[in-house]
Design a protein around this motif. Structure first.
Motif, PDB file in Angstrom:
ATOM      1  N   ALA A  24       0.828  -1.212   0.000  1.00 23.52           N
ATOM      2  CA  ALA A  24       0.000   0.000   0.000  1.00 23.52           C
ATOM      3  C   ALA A  24       0.857   1.255   0.000  1.00 23.52           C
ATOM      4  N   SER A  36      -1.286   2.359  -3.288  1.00 21.97           N
ATOM      5  CA  SER A  36      -2.394   3.188  -2.822  1.00 21.97           C
ATOM      6  C   SER A  36      -3.158   3.805  -3.984  1.00 21.97           C
ATOM      7  N   ASP A  68      -7.072   3.195  -4.626  1.00 29.95           N
ATOM      8  CA  ASP A  68      -7.983   4.331  -4.817  1.00 29.95           C
ATOM      9  C   ASP A  68      -8.829   4.147  -6.070  1.00 29.95           C
ATOM     10  N   GLU A  95      -0.816  -5.561   3.524  1.00 31.65           N
ATOM     11  CA  GLU A  95       0.265  -4.607   3.806  1.00 31.65           C
ATOM     12  C   GLU A  95       0.890  -4.967   5.144  1.00 31.65           C
ATOM     13  N   VAL A 149      -4.815   2.808   5.239  1.00 27.02           N
ATOM     14  CA  VAL A 149      -5.647   2.323   4.128  1.00 27.02           C
ATOM     15  C   VAL A 149      -7.014   1.905   4.636  1.00 27.02           C
TER      16      VAL A 149
END
Length: 221
Positions: free
Chosen positions: A8, A13, A17, A30, A39
């Protein structure tokens, strides 16, 4: 789509998203506790705080049901092990980052869909690889437009048609342009009567991006 994202960090990330925005079912693995908590608090997804280089952890993440497995760790050996587990459990789309170009052949032999060096790697690129595995390369353009490469499939609607015929059958959406064709290592600049054939690598400009409607015209359903 059921997507497992390993790592992540900055790249991971971005993938998380994009995938959660598109309402896919996302599981994140992670090992860094702080990142995992961040997260979990930010995105609507299951987060497992553990080392993904473990068959038990990947089974907990649901690797047997996953449609795609994306590994973005900073260790090529970890990424390779994770994608090997993905191959073992029949995950259809395997995507991985790579840190040493010398390792690229190992990933390619495993059948990993996209392997990119850190100099070109970004979350948007990886996510496109999951959405459209048949796309070989893509570049975003201002205003949501994209230029992408795809290999024409044998069951593609456009196979065997020239561009005039494709246009008359309303196959190509407005402001979608076939920029180039590579056939048998020869570059062709398409004209109206140029046929598009299965096996061609086509470069396409699409004002509204590489949507499913456009990609399936060239790659098939």
């Amino acid at each position: 789509m059921y997507v497992i994202v390993v790592g992540a960090g900055r790249t991971g990330s971005t993938v998380i998203d994009l995938a959660t925005q598109d309402d896919h079912e996302v599981v994140v693995i992670e090992r860094d506790t702080e990142l995992a908590e961040e997260v979990s608090a930010t995105y609507d997804c299951l987060v497992i705080n553990a080392d993904a280089a473990s068959k038990d952890i990947l089974l907990e993440a649901g690797i047997e049901e996953a449609d795609a497995l994306i590994s973005t760790t900073e260790s090529d050996s970890v990424n390779l092990m994770i994608t090997m587990f993905g191959k073992q459990y029949g995950v259809e789309t395997l995507v991985s980052s790579i840190n040493d170009p010398a390792h690229m052949e190992l990933f390619e032999d495993l059948g990993v869909t996209i392997v990119e060096s850190p100099h070109r790697l970004n979350g948007q690129y990886l996510y496109r690889a999951v959405q459209h595995p048949a796309i070989r390369d893509f570049m975003p353009v201002a205003g949501g437009a994209e230029i992408f490469e795809a290999t024409v499939g044998t069951d593609a609607p456009i196979d065997g048609l020239d561009l005039i015929e494709a246009d008359s059958e309303d196959l190509l959406p407005e402001e979608t342009v076939v920029v180039a064709i590579v056939r048998d290592d020869e570059l062709l600049i398409p004209q109206g009567e140029t046929e598009i054939l299965a096996g061609d690598t086509v470069t396409i400009f699409a004002k509204n991006g590489a949507t499913n409607r456009i990609t399936e015209i060239f790659t098939g359903p």
